[in-house]
Write an enzyme that holds these catalytic residues in place. Structure first.
Site, PDB file in Angstrom:
ATOM      1  NE  ARG A 193      40.682  33.832  43.112  1.00 51.38           N
ATOM      2  CZ  ARG A 193      40.978  35.039  43.594  1.00 51.38           C
ATOM      3  NH1 ARG A 193      40.647  35.362  44.832  1.00 51.38           N
ATOM      4  NH2 ARG A 193      41.594  35.914  42.838  1.00 51.38           N
TER       5      ARG A 193
ATOM      6  CG  ASN B 247      47.216  35.553  46.132  1.00 46.71           C
ATOM      7  OD1 ASN B 247      46.374  35.016  45.396  1.00 46.71           O
ATOM      8  ND2 ASN B 247      48.449  35.084  46.255  1.00 46.71           N
TER       9      ASN B 247
ATOM     10  CG  HIS C 298      45.256  32.087  43.523  1.00 49.62           C
ATOM     11  ND1 HIS C 298      45.077  33.420  43.785  1.00 49.62           N
ATOM     12  CD2 HIS C 298      44.495  31.823  42.430  1.00 49.62           C
ATOM     13  CE1 HIS C 298      44.230  33.941  42.895  1.00 49.62           C
ATOM     14  NE2 HIS C 298      43.859  32.993  42.074  1.00 49.62           N
TER      15      HIS C 298
ATOM     16  CG  HIS D  23      35.406  31.683  37.502  1.00 49.62           C
ATOM     17  ND1 HIS D  23      36.054  32.533  36.638  1.00 49.62           N
ATOM     18  CD2 HIS D  23      36.290  31.445  38.509  1.00 49.62           C
ATOM     19  CE1 HIS D  23      37.262  32.796  37.093  1.00 49.62           C
ATOM     20  NE2 HIS D  23      37.441  32.144  38.223  1.00 49.62           N
TER      21      HIS D  23
HETATM   22  C1  HEM Z   1      41.376  30.974  33.751  1.00 44.77           C
HETATM   23  C2  HEM Z   1      41.950  31.942  34.419  1.00 44.77           C
HETATM   24  C3  HEM Z   1      41.352  32.531  35.671  1.00 44.77           C
HETATM   25  C4  HEM Z   1      41.218  33.847  35.931  1.00 44.77           C
HETATM   26  C5  HEM Z   1      41.639  35.002  35.022  1.00 44.77           C
HETATM   27  C6  HEM Z   1      40.580  33.972  37.201  1.00 44.77           C
HETATM   28  C7  HEM Z   1      40.293  35.159  37.828  1.00 44.77           C
HETATM   29  C8  HEM Z   1      39.531  35.288  38.969  1.00 44.77           C
HETATM   30  C9  HEM Z   1      39.165  36.535  39.572  1.00 44.77           C
HETATM   31  C10 HEM Z   1      39.601  37.907  39.094  1.00 44.77           C
HETATM   32  C11 HEM Z   1      38.361  36.249  40.635  1.00 44.77           C
HETATM   33  C12 HEM Z   1      37.718  37.257  41.579  1.00 44.77           C
HETATM   34  C13 HEM Z   1      38.712  37.682  42.652  1.00 44.77           C
HETATM   35  C14 HEM Z   1      38.280  38.954  43.352  1.00 44.77           C
HETATM   36  O1  HEM Z   1      37.602  39.750  42.737  1.00 44.77           O
HETATM   37  O2  HEM Z   1      38.660  39.141  44.526  1.00 44.77           O
HETATM   38  C15 HEM Z   1      38.234  34.826  40.718  1.00 44.77           C
HETATM   39  C16 HEM Z   1      37.502  34.150  41.660  1.00 44.77           C
HETATM   40  C17 HEM Z   1      37.448  32.783  41.757  1.00 44.77           C
HETATM   41  N1  HEM Z   1      38.191  31.883  41.034  1.00 44.77           N
HETATM   42 FE1  HEM Z   1      39.193  32.291  39.334  1.00 44.77          FE
HETATM   43  N2  HEM Z   1      40.331  32.711  37.697  1.00 44.77           N
HETATM   44  C18 HEM Z   1      40.796  31.804  36.798  1.00 44.77           C
HETATM   45  C19 HEM Z   1      40.797  30.427  36.951  1.00 44.77           C
HETATM   46  C20 HEM Z   1      40.337  29.772  38.060  1.00 44.77           C
HETATM   47  C21 HEM Z   1      40.561  28.381  38.350  1.00 44.77           C
HETATM   48  C22 HEM Z   1      41.410  27.450  37.498  1.00 44.77           C
HETATM   49  C23 HEM Z   1      39.917  28.102  39.524  1.00 44.77           C
HETATM   50  C24 HEM Z   1      39.849  26.815  40.273  1.00 44.77           C
HETATM   51  C25 HEM Z   1      39.934  25.627  39.738  1.00 44.77           C
HETATM   52  C26 HEM Z   1      39.274  29.328  39.946  1.00 44.77           C
HETATM   53  C27 HEM Z   1      38.451  29.455  41.034  1.00 44.77           C
HETATM   54  C28 HEM Z   1      37.870  30.636  41.450  1.00 44.77           C
HETATM   55  C29 HEM Z   1      36.851  30.717  42.471  1.00 44.77           C
HETATM   56  C30 HEM Z   1      36.186  29.532  43.137  1.00 44.77           C
HETATM   57  C31 HEM Z   1      36.599  32.067  42.684  1.00 44.77           C
HETATM   58  C32 HEM Z   1      35.653  32.690  43.727  1.00 44.77           C
HETATM   59  C33 HEM Z   1      36.418  32.842  45.027  1.00 44.77           C
HETATM   60  C34 HEM Z   1      35.634  33.428  46.197  1.00 44.77           C
HETATM   61  O3  HEM Z   1      34.450  33.677  46.096  1.00 44.77           O
HETATM   62  O4  HEM Z   1      36.270  33.645  47.250  1.00 44.77           O
HETATM   63  N3  HEM Z   1      39.583  30.318  39.059  1.00 44.77           N
HETATM   64  N4  HEM Z   1      38.968  34.257  39.699  1.00 44.77           N
END
Ligand code: HEM
Ligand SMILES: *[C@@H]1O[C@H](CO)[C@@H](O)[C@H](O)[C@H]1NC(C)=O
Ligand SMILES: *[C@@H]1O[C@H](CO)[C@@H](O)[C@H](O)[C@H]1NC(C)=O
Ligand SMILES: *[C@@H]1O[C@H](CO)[C@@H](O)[C@H](O)[C@H]1NC(C)=O
Length: 324
Positions: free
Chosen positions: A66, A98, A70, A197
């Site tokens: 992630r 973030n 970002h 995800h």
């Molecule tokens: C399509 C639009 C996207 C949205 C709206 C989105 C939104 C989010 C949100 C809200 C979270 C949880 C953060 C939290 O609650 O603290 C999250 C986690 C995550 N996102 Fe996305 N995301 C998107 C695209 C992506 C992309 C493109 C990637 C990587 C290629 C990605 C990888 C991840 C990963 C791996 C997590 C888990 C992180 C952890 O456990 O520390 N996301 N995302």
């Protein structure tokens, strides 16, 4: 009058062409062998540190993947996300997507220390993020690819761009398509990269509205998520739930199976399968894991090509937290 408007139209098209050429060259300068003479052991230096961090805590692989996203969505893949705030500088770490959310900075520090020991002053933090994202996916059982390299580090960061460019979990499908398009990424990239995800966790504050207010969600799933995420804003905001309820530490294609079954955790996840233009691709990735892997890898390469600083632009930080 006619002459001058023709002339300015000509000037505009020359300028547009020059911009296209320079963007093209910037991307063409990234090269998987960029450090093959200047830091031949780079990849074998990074990988064990990522592996050991993932062995200690599987979720770290998700967090590091992630972080690259970002970084790239905020004025390009330039390491800007890594810069610490201080009394005279505000970076991206407290941006809404973030703050209290992005994690793994200590692992990047460890990697940078190991890389500086092997090849002092040569490898950018931006490239370390790109390699680390790939190694994280591999460590959790996902596909591998050759990471293009040669990015350099920014001396600045943008809190406001971090707040405006990183898509919100409340986004509609058309917002998401637009947010990716703004970065030069396609709808295929959107659907394939959302498959990230399949690993990691989200905080209650980011899925509360979806599990209490939305209709396009499996009722039993909503109920079980509600048990760990109180309806009142401010209570349990940081409670975690896995983004993929089936295999949260395995990089597979179950994410698409979840959204087909109306068990996407985020509103934005479920938007990809709510009767719109992306339904078909979600079904394809659910039934064809090889197609998912291919498109995810292409998406990662496309995302890694967003506005890199190359050549003599930017610099090489010795500490990823401090601009040089
Ligand atoms: C399509 C639009 C996207 C949205 C709206 C989105 C939104 C989010 C949100 C809200 C979270 C949880 C953060 C939290 O609650 O603290 C999250 C986690 C995550 N996102 Fe996305 N995301 C998107 C695209 C992506 C992309 C493109 C990637 C990587 C290629 C990605 C990888 C991840 C990963 C791996 C997590 C888990 C992180 C952890 O456990 O520390 N996301 N995302
Ligand atoms: C970031 O999180 C900290 C700790 O919860 C909080 O005190 C601060 O107000 C937040 N900053 C922003 C800009 O939201
Ligand atoms: C995404 O797209 C929507 C609609 O165009 C826009 O309102 C929003 O500001 C964009 N950015 C983010 C971070 O959601
Ligand atoms: C604050 O951080 C910026 C960006 O990393 C850096 O350029 C500057 O030297 C730092 N200033 C202090 C006082 O640490």
């Amino acid at each position: 009058m006619a002459f001058s408007s023709t002339l300015s139209a000509w000037a505009i098209s020359v300028l547009a062409f020059a911009v296209m050429v320079s963007v093209g060259i910037a991307n063409a300068q990234l090269d998987a062998n960029f450090y093959s003479t200047s830091c031949p052991n780079l990849l074998t230096t990074v990988q064990p540190v990522v592996q050991s961090a993932v062995n200690t805590e599987a979720r770290m692989g998700a967090s590091l993947l992630r972080m690259f996203f970002h970084d790239c969505f905020v004025n390009g893949c330039d390491g800007s996300v890594l810069l610490d705030d201080n009394s005279t500088f505000t970076g991206e770490k407290t941006a809404f997507p973030n703050n209290n959310s992005l994690r793994g900075f200590e692992v990047i520090d460890q990697i940078k220390t190991a890389v500086e020991q092997a090849c002092p002053g040569v490898v950018s933090c931006a490239d370390i993020l790109a390699i680390t994202a790939r190694d994280s996916v591999v460590a959790l059982g996902g596909p591998t690819w050759n990471v293009l390299l040669g990015r350099r580090d920014s001396s600045t960061a943008s809190l406001s761009a971090a707040n405006t460019n990183i898509p919100a979990p409340s986004s509609s499908l058309s917002d998401l398509i637009g947010n990716f398009s703004n970065q030069g990424l396609s709808t295929t990239d959107l659907v394939a990269l959302s498959g990230a995800h399949t690993i990691g966790q989200a905080r209650c504050t980011n899925f509360r509205a979806h599990i209490y207010n939305d209709n396009n969600i499996d009722a039993t799933f909503a109920q079980s998520e509600q048990a760990n995420c109180p309806s009142t804003s401010g209570s349990g905001d940081n409670n975690l739930s896995p983004l993929d309820l089936q295999t949260p530490t395995q990089f597979d294609n179950n994410y698409y199976n979840n959204v087909i079954n109306m068990k996407g955790l985020l509103h934005s996840d479920q938007q990809l399968f709510s009767g719109g233009s992306t339904n078909a691709l979600v079904s394809t990735y659910n039934s064809n894991p090889t197609q998912f892997s291919t498109d995810f890898v292409n998406g990662m390469i496309n995302m890694g090509n967003i506005q890199p600083l190359t050549g003599s632009n930017g610099g090489i930080r010795t500490n990823c937290r401090i601009a040089t």
